[in-house]
Design a protein around this motif. Structure first.
Motif, PDB file in Angstrom:
ATOM      1  N   LEU A 159      34.436  17.807  -7.468  1.00 26.19           N
ATOM      2  CA  LEU A 159      34.743  19.229  -7.315  1.00 26.19           C
ATOM      3  C   LEU A 159      36.134  19.500  -7.875  1.00 26.19           C
ATOM      4  CD1 LEU A 159      33.433  19.601  -3.650  1.00 26.19           C
ATOM      5  CD2 LEU A 159      32.173  19.942  -5.778  1.00 26.19           C
ATOM      6  N   THR A 160      36.189  20.374  -8.879  1.00 28.03           N
ATOM      7  CA  THR A 160      37.457  20.639  -9.560  1.00 28.03           C
ATOM      8  C   THR A 160      37.806  22.120  -9.591  1.00 28.03           C
ATOM      9  OG1 THR A 160      36.317  20.730 -11.697  1.00 28.03           O
ATOM     10  CG2 THR A 160      37.252  18.604 -11.036  1.00 28.03           C
ATOM     11  N   GLU A 161      36.855  22.983  -9.352  1.00 31.87           N
ATOM     12  CA  GLU A 161      37.098  24.416  -9.386  1.00 31.87           C
ATOM     13  C   GLU A 161      36.624  25.030  -8.074  1.00 31.87           C
ATOM     14  OE1 GLU A 161      35.048  25.859 -12.801  1.00 31.87           O
ATOM     15  OE2 GLU A 161      36.368  24.866 -14.239  1.00 31.87           O
ATOM     16  N   ASP A 162      37.175  26.189  -7.755  1.00 33.97           N
ATOM     17  CA  ASP A 162      36.794  26.899  -6.529  1.00 33.97           C
ATOM     18  C   ASP A 162      36.951  26.025  -5.288  1.00 33.97           C
ATOM     19  OD1 ASP A 162      36.072  29.190  -8.010  1.00 33.97           O
ATOM     20  OD2 ASP A 162      34.105  28.315  -8.423  1.00 33.97           O
ATOM     21  N   LEU A 163      37.984  25.189  -5.262  1.00 35.34           N
ATOM     22  CA  LEU A 163      38.164  24.307  -4.110  1.00 35.34           C
ATOM     23  C   LEU A 163      38.355  25.103  -2.828  1.00 35.34           C
ATOM     24  CD1 LEU A 163      40.411  21.399  -5.455  1.00 35.34           C
ATOM     25  CD2 LEU A 163      37.918  21.578  -5.393  1.00 35.34           C
ATOM     26  N   GLY A 164      38.966  26.265  -2.946  1.00 33.98           N
ATOM     27  CA  GLY A 164      39.147  27.103  -1.775  1.00 33.98           C
ATOM     28  C   GLY A 164      37.835  27.497  -1.129  1.00 33.98           C
ATOM     29  N   GLU A 165      36.806  27.723  -1.947  1.00 33.68           N
ATOM     30  CA  GLU A 165      35.497  28.087  -1.410  1.00 33.68           C
ATOM     31  C   GLU A 165      34.836  26.900  -0.721  1.00 33.68           C
ATOM     32  OE1 GLU A 165      31.953  30.327  -0.620  1.00 33.68           O
ATOM     33  OE2 GLU A 165      34.105  30.702  -0.772  1.00 33.68           O
ATOM     34  N   LEU A 188      36.382  24.419   0.729  1.00 33.91           N
ATOM     35  CA  LEU A 188      37.129  24.212   1.966  1.00 33.91           C
ATOM     36  C   LEU A 188      36.768  25.290   2.993  1.00 33.91           C
ATOM     37  CD1 LEU A 188      40.549  23.291   0.360  1.00 33.91           C
ATOM     38  CD2 LEU A 188      39.171  21.757   1.771  1.00 33.91           C
ATOM     39  N   ARG A 189      36.593  26.525   2.523  1.00 37.47           N
ATOM     40  CA  ARG A 189      36.197  27.614   3.431  1.00 37.47           C
ATOM     41  C   ARG A 189      34.849  27.325   4.075  1.00 37.47           C
ATOM     42  NH1 ARG A 189      32.991  31.984   3.943  1.00 37.47           N
ATOM     43  NH2 ARG A 189      31.881  31.477   2.014  1.00 37.47           N
ATOM     44  N   LEU A 190      33.889  26.874   3.274  1.00 39.77           N
ATOM     45  CA  LEU A 190      32.562  26.593   3.815  1.00 39.77           C
ATOM     46  C   LEU A 190      32.611  25.424   4.798  1.00 39.77           C
ATOM     47  CD1 LEU A 190      30.312  27.075   0.658  1.00 39.77           C
ATOM     48  CD2 LEU A 190      30.344  28.482   2.726  1.00 39.77           C
ATOM     49  N   TYR A 191      33.382  24.387   4.478  1.00 36.69           N
ATOM     50  CA  TYR A 191      33.469  23.261   5.406  1.00 36.69           C
ATOM     51  C   TYR A 191      34.119  23.684   6.721  1.00 36.69           C
ATOM     52  CZ  TYR A 191      31.612  18.770   4.076  1.00 36.69           C
ATOM     53  OH  TYR A 191      30.757  17.714   3.883  1.00 36.69           O
ATOM     54  N   ASP A 192      35.104  24.564   6.638  1.00 40.90           N
ATOM     55  CA  ASP A 192      35.735  25.079   7.844  1.00 40.90           C
ATOM     56  C   ASP A 192      34.733  25.885   8.666  1.00 40.90           C
ATOM     57  OD1 ASP A 192      38.005  25.682   9.576  1.00 40.90           O
ATOM     58  OD2 ASP A 192      37.925  27.690   8.723  1.00 40.90           O
ATOM     59  N   LEU A 193      33.940  26.712   7.998  1.00 41.13           N
ATOM     60  CA  LEU A 193      32.931  27.530   8.675  1.00 41.13           C
ATOM     61  C   LEU A 193      31.854  26.660   9.306  1.00 41.13           C
ATOM     62  CD1 LEU A 193      32.395  30.680   8.874  1.00 41.13           C
ATOM     63  CD2 LEU A 193      30.726  30.332   7.049  1.00 41.13           C
ATOM     64  N   TRP A 194      31.315  25.733   8.524  1.00 40.74           N
ATOM     65  CA  TRP A 194      30.241  24.865   9.015  1.00 40.74           C
ATOM     66  C   TRP A 194      30.714  24.038  10.212  1.00 40.74           C
ATOM     67  CZ3 TRP A 194      28.848  22.627   3.502  1.00 40.74           C
ATOM     68  CH2 TRP A 194      28.266  23.642   2.740  1.00 40.74           C
ATOM     69  N   SER A 195      31.932  23.516  10.124  1.00 42.57           N
ATOM     70  CA  SER A 195      32.405  22.615  11.183  1.00 42.57           C
ATOM     71  C   SER A 195      32.792  23.368  12.454  1.00 42.57           C
ATOM     72  CB  SER A 195      33.589  21.778  10.688  1.00 42.57           C
ATOM     73  OG  SER A 195      34.644  22.584  10.217  1.00 42.57           O
ATOM     74  N   GLN A 196      32.817  24.690  12.386  1.00 42.36           N
ATOM     75  CA  GLN A 196      32.982  25.494  13.602  1.00 42.36           C
ATOM     76  C   GLN A 196      31.642  26.042  14.083  1.00 42.36           C
ATOM     77  OE1 GLN A 196      36.575  28.137  13.784  1.00 42.36           O
ATOM     78  NE2 GLN A 196      36.732  27.634  11.608  1.00 42.36           N
ATOM     79  N   TRP A 197      30.573  25.646  13.443  1.00 41.17           N
ATOM     80  CA  TRP A 197      29.206  26.075  13.764  1.00 41.17           C
ATOM     81  C   TRP A 197      29.077  27.606  13.732  1.00 41.17           C
ATOM     82  CZ3 TRP A 197      31.386  22.345  17.301  1.00 41.17           C
ATOM     83  CH2 TRP A 197      31.005  21.035  17.004  1.00 41.17           C
ATOM     84  N   LYS A 198      29.801  28.209  12.797  1.00 39.54           N
ATOM     85  CA  LYS A 198      29.700  29.651  12.604  1.00 39.54           C
ATOM     86  C   LYS A 198      28.671  29.946  11.511  1.00 39.54           C
ATOM     87  CE  LYS A 198      34.437  30.802  13.971  1.00 39.54           C
ATOM     88  NZ  LYS A 198      35.732  31.400  13.525  1.00 39.54           N
TER      89      LYS A 198
END
Length: 314
Positions: free
Chosen positions: A227-233, A235-245
């Protein structure tokens, strides 16, 4: 799989597996396949980052040898001991007897359990802990322990010079690189996460906190694309998934299992009524849909309806 250039000094030497039907003998991966990722860092000292499943050993060893061009690796860094990543560890260790194995305390406990206590002398085992570093010359690896993401010995390695995060199974995705190079990352990364890592949301949050202070230009996982582009996205998804949102809070999943078709008919009727009120509805027939896809949809949507038949009075 063709050897790929990550940077001038780092090569991808992993292997695609397009013949595997069930990943971990339970998650369907056909026709997309799966990749077993491994990398080589070329510097004054050479580090191989993880091995691959035993079923891919020959191709992987060939890839590594081609990249080394007659040199011998100084280190094999083991970030994860699951057999699809450690299955060829002993093959490389036997081929290069001077190479040291780099891992944390739990890594070496597992190595002894998997391969026997007498396989490595103490001087071949280089134990690292939280934030320890390993200098290769220009490149330097910093280790971040990530227990239960998703095994107890997991750790990530951050290469400080080129800002690369070797993330073990985190940010992984189903799909061989050859067959899914142009496929969007999220759908199969989501299924991989919720079915394999999803139980350990708190531990993923801990890892995300550790890497939040790092400048990351590339994420190199053990499955799926770099993964080299859109890393912010990502990371955002991993943050969302790991909060079970849920990604789709307004979405409704109707999951049904019908014996003679009546429960399915009722589910379709409910779907029609909900859509008539403007709701976004996803249907899942549990008699025909693999459970891994159903679990993924359940977490993706904000609301869940389970429609099940009575059977033998229950």
């Amino acid at each position: 799989m063709t050897i790929q250039t990550v940077t001038d000094a780092i090569r991808y030497v992993g292997v695609d597996d397009n013949t595997l039907a069930l990943f971990e003998n339970q998650y369907p991966v056909q026709p997309m396949g799966v990749s077993y990722n491994s990398y080589v860092i070329l510097d004054e000292k050479i580090a191989v980052m993880d091995s691959v499943d035993a079923r891919a050993a020959e191709e992987w060893l060939s890839n590594v040898a081609r990249v080394l061009e007659g040199r011998s690796p100084d280190y094999l860094v083991v970030t994860h001991m699951e057999p699809d990543h450690s299955g060829s560890l002993m093959r490389l260790a036997q081929k290069y007897p001077e190479m040291k194995i780099v891992g944390n305390a739990k890594t070496f406990t597992m190595i002894k359990q998997f391969f026997g206590t007498g396989e490595f002398s103490e001087d071949r085992m280089l134990e690292v802990g939280e934030r320890d570093t390993l200098s290769l010359g220009l490149h330097r690896l910093r280790f971040l322990l990530a227990p239960m993401v998703h095994w107890p010995e997991v750790m990530a390695a951050y290469e400080e010079e080129e800002k690369i995060l070797f993330s073990a199974d985190a940010f992984g995705r189903f799909g061989s690189l050859e067959r899914t190079a142009r496929a969007p990352w999220a759908p199969q990364a989501r299924r991989y996460y919720y079915n394999i890592v999803g139980k350990y949301g708190a531990q993923v949050q801990a890892l995300l906190k550790k890497i939040s202070a790092l400048e990351i230009k590339t994420i190199c996982p053990l499955h799926g694309p770099m993964l080299t582009e859109d890393l912010g996205e990502y990371l955002r998804l991993y943050d969302l998934w790991s909060q079970w949102k849920p990604e789709k809070p307004e979405g409704i999943l109707i999951a049904h299992a019908s014996i003679h078709g009546n429960t399915a008919y009722a589910s379709e009727a409910l779907k029609s009524k909900l859509e008539g009120k403007g709701a976004q509805v996803t249907m899942c027939d549990l008699t025909a849909t693999d459970l891994s896809y159903a679990v993924t949809s359940a977490f993706y949507c904000g609301k869940l309806v389970l429609a099940c038949s009575t059977y033998d009075g229950d």
